[in-house]
Design a protein around this motif. Sequence first.
Motif, PDB file in Angstrom:
ATOM      1  N   UNK A 186      -1.344   5.028 -33.990  1.00 40.83           N
ATOM      2  CA  UNK A 186      -0.198   3.889 -33.694  1.00 40.83           C
ATOM      3  C   UNK A 186      -0.387   2.680 -33.909  1.00 40.83           C
TER       4      UNK A 186
ATOM      5  N   UNK B 269      -1.088  26.450 -34.921  1.00 41.29           N
ATOM      6  CA  UNK B 269      -0.846  25.113 -34.822  1.00 41.29           C
ATOM      7  C   UNK B 269      -1.505  24.133 -35.977  1.00 41.29           C
TER       8      UNK B 269
ATOM      9  N   UNK C 297      -7.321  23.673 -31.485  1.00 44.19           N
ATOM     10  CA  UNK C 297      -7.014  23.371 -32.863  1.00 44.19           C
ATOM     11  C   UNK C 297      -7.876  22.106 -33.055  1.00 44.19           C
ATOM     12  N   UNK C 298      -8.113  21.302 -32.055  1.00 40.15           N
ATOM     13  CA  UNK C 298      -8.471  19.950 -32.550  1.00 40.15           C
ATOM     14  C   UNK C 298      -9.878  19.535 -31.819  1.00 40.15           C
TER      15      UNK C 298
ATOM     16  N   UNK D 185       2.097  31.285 -33.542  1.00 38.01           N
ATOM     17  CA  UNK D 185       2.105  29.908 -34.204  1.00 38.01           C
ATOM     18  C   UNK D 185       0.759  29.436 -34.588  1.00 38.01           C
TER      19      UNK D 185
ATOM     20  N   UNK E 137      12.014  23.815 -26.407  1.00 36.07           N
ATOM     21  CA  UNK E 137      10.594  23.793 -25.983  1.00 36.07           C
ATOM     22  C   UNK E 137      10.402  23.819 -24.545  1.00 36.07           C
TER      23      UNK E 137
ATOM     24  N   UNK F 243      -4.011   3.186 -31.460  1.00 40.94           N
ATOM     25  CA  UNK F 243      -4.449   4.453 -30.723  1.00 40.94           C
ATOM     26  C   UNK F 243      -4.233   5.771 -31.524  1.00 40.94           C
ATOM     27  N   UNK F 244      -5.094   6.560 -31.531  1.00 36.83           N
ATOM     28  CA  UNK F 244      -4.769   8.124 -32.334  1.00 36.83           C
ATOM     29  C   UNK F 244      -3.982   8.638 -31.450  1.00 36.83           C
ATOM     30  N   UNK F 245      -2.915   9.532 -32.087  1.00 42.91           N
ATOM     31  CA  UNK F 245      -2.034  10.335 -31.323  1.00 42.91           C
ATOM     32  C   UNK F 245      -1.701  11.295 -32.106  1.00 42.91           C
ATOM     33  N   UNK F 246      -1.045  12.647 -31.882  1.00 46.51           N
ATOM     34  CA  UNK F 246      -0.912  13.658 -32.482  1.00 46.51           C
ATOM     35  C   UNK F 246       0.679  14.238 -32.353  1.00 46.51           C
ATOM     36  N   UNK F 247       1.035  14.799 -33.501  1.00 44.81           N
ATOM     37  CA  UNK F 247       2.250  15.551 -33.466  1.00 44.81           C
ATOM     38  C   UNK F 247       1.902  16.948 -33.470  1.00 44.81           C
ATOM     39  N   UNK F 248       2.607  17.865 -32.645  1.00 40.27           N
ATOM     40  CA  UNK F 248       2.370  19.302 -32.661  1.00 40.27           C
ATOM     41  C   UNK F 248       3.293  19.797 -33.838  1.00 40.27           C
TER      42      UNK F 248
ATOM     43  N   UNK G  20       1.501  13.218 -28.476  1.00 36.07           N
ATOM     44  CA  UNK G  20       0.408  13.520 -27.746  1.00 36.07           C
ATOM     45  C   UNK G  20      -0.699  12.584 -27.763  1.00 36.07           C
ATOM     46  N   UNK G  21      -1.224  12.140 -26.679  1.00 39.72           N
ATOM     47  CA  UNK G  21      -2.580  11.443 -26.691  1.00 39.72           C
ATOM     48  C   UNK G  21      -3.539  12.292 -25.960  1.00 39.72           C
TER      49      UNK G  21
ATOM     50  N   UNK H 149      -2.280  20.320 -36.021  1.00 38.84           N
ATOM     51  CA  UNK H 149      -1.890  19.017 -35.467  1.00 38.84           C
ATOM     52  C   UNK H 149      -2.038  17.866 -36.466  1.00 38.84           C
TER      53      UNK H 149
ATOM     54  N   UNK I 221       6.405  22.972 -24.255  1.00 37.64           N
ATOM     55  CA  UNK I 221       5.414  22.392 -25.109  1.00 37.64           C
ATOM     56  C   UNK I 221       6.240  20.979 -25.750  1.00 37.64           C
TER      57      UNK I 221
ATOM     58  N   UNK J 262       7.624  19.000 -28.423  1.00 35.75           N
ATOM     59  CA  UNK J 262       7.930  19.031 -29.751  1.00 35.75           C
ATOM     60  C   UNK J 262       8.523  17.689 -30.216  1.00 35.75           C
TER      61      UNK J 262
END
Lengths: 259, 259
Positions: B203, B196, A87-88, B194, B43, B207-212, A54-55, B198, A48, A50
């Motif tokens: 950015x 989750x 989740x999204x 877990x 991970x 641009x959209x981005x995610x942290x897990x 992530x895009x 997000x 995964x 961490x």
Amino acid sequence: MKKPLILITNDDGITAPGLRALVDFMKELGDVVVVAPDSPQSGMGHAITIDNLLYSKKMILDLDDDENTEEYSCSGTPADCVKLALQEILDRKPDLCVSGINHGSNSSINVIYSGTMSAAIEAGIEGIPAIGFSLCDYTWEANFTHAKAQIQQIVREALENGIPPGVVLNVNIPKLETKEFKGIKICRQARANWKEKFDKRISPSGKEYYWLTGEFELLDKGEDTDEWALANGFISVVPTQFDLTAHHAIQTINNWKLN
Amino acid sequence: MKKPLILITNDDGITAPGLRALVDFMKELGDVVVVAPDSPQSGMGHAITIDNLLYSKKMILDLDDDENTEEYSCSGTPADCVKLALQEILDRKPDLCVSGINHGSNSSINVIYSGTMSAAIEAGIEGIPAIGFSLCDYTWEANFTHAKAQIQQIVREALENGIPPGVVLNVNIPKLETKEFKGIKICRQARANWKEKFDKRISPSGKEYYWLTGEFELLDKGEDTDEWALANGFISVVPTQFDLTAHHAIQTINNWKLN
């Protein structure tokens, strides 16, 4: 009646022929949402993301896609794709998650290294019935349609009966013509190993480096294993679990002198 | 008598304090060879490097290292490190492989994502008795020496009794002072998950981005689990296996209408 919602992912990436075939097969059985890696992720195991971001991007890959099919790429691992989807991206819990069709076997010990199966296992951990499909043919040109009827049959049964909690199915398909399939066999994971061979080379700048290669070594003569089934023309189905406890060993280790 | 050969690896990288502590503890019990990632690999699950090359380099990290200690970094994953060690670096089969000490818990479902445990499992697959050690403290400044006696005791017992084939030990240590440890408990893996979350961001380039991110959710009230042991001051030892077959589910799936 509402059609089942089927989440599809893989580890070879969203453009892989094996995934495109699975999308085609699943469209006939339900509403489909694809959330798959934007690049190949083979051998990623249950990795995964961490310490990186992530895009995710909405994709249109198939002009035949109707309103019942949506597709998203994700820059992460197969397990990340499932987490992000649940989740999204999805607005309701999927009825099933299918992963694959992998280009190459995930039978026996390969399940441990498999990104395809890690995605299915991730869905299983989150309480979604899940199945990983793999074809024992590593080539990009592999023929995935031979097993269409069997894949759809397994999925229909999973949707109808559910899959026991804590269990995820690992389905492997031998490289055969449709009429050569002997049937579908429920199996245990064969005991096997990879005999590694490292291919040692020298870079243009003079640094030593290695390629990991290896040979598959079957250590199991049982006729109830996935390897036996595949070698004998059957599609193998191994119920797989993510409780890794070796319950039978608890008593043994309890005899150690530990305080 | 010949001293046992102990292979040490981890997933936090060769310079991590948890690994340095484990090297110190193991030097007192045998000859030590370290083969560990050159950068953090948390991970990573059971990822292996298939489509890229691997570098390995002999290191001198501890001026106290004597002729009984050798160290190598590797550019790959924890599982790669073990494969490389067994095939290319070691001149004899190690008597034991220990992985860690991980900065952070690998109890319950975390075992699935754990690079620390994947290294131990890889050794187990190759027939080497193996143990993963993790401390329930994510910080770099964590105190690893509190559990020195217990870690050495577990390793001594493993060297003396062996570990059943197909089984790898997952040891987790609560964040406590030495005198607060209640003991060592052999456990099963707790059912957990877990949840989750997000963290979605934009950015600098729009641009959209995610942290897990996520929250640990314990779904198991059993008092025979690793989570219970850790919460109650015990060091937990879960015998863990890499035969993922859910044997109890074979009969259920056999009732499906598959031909």
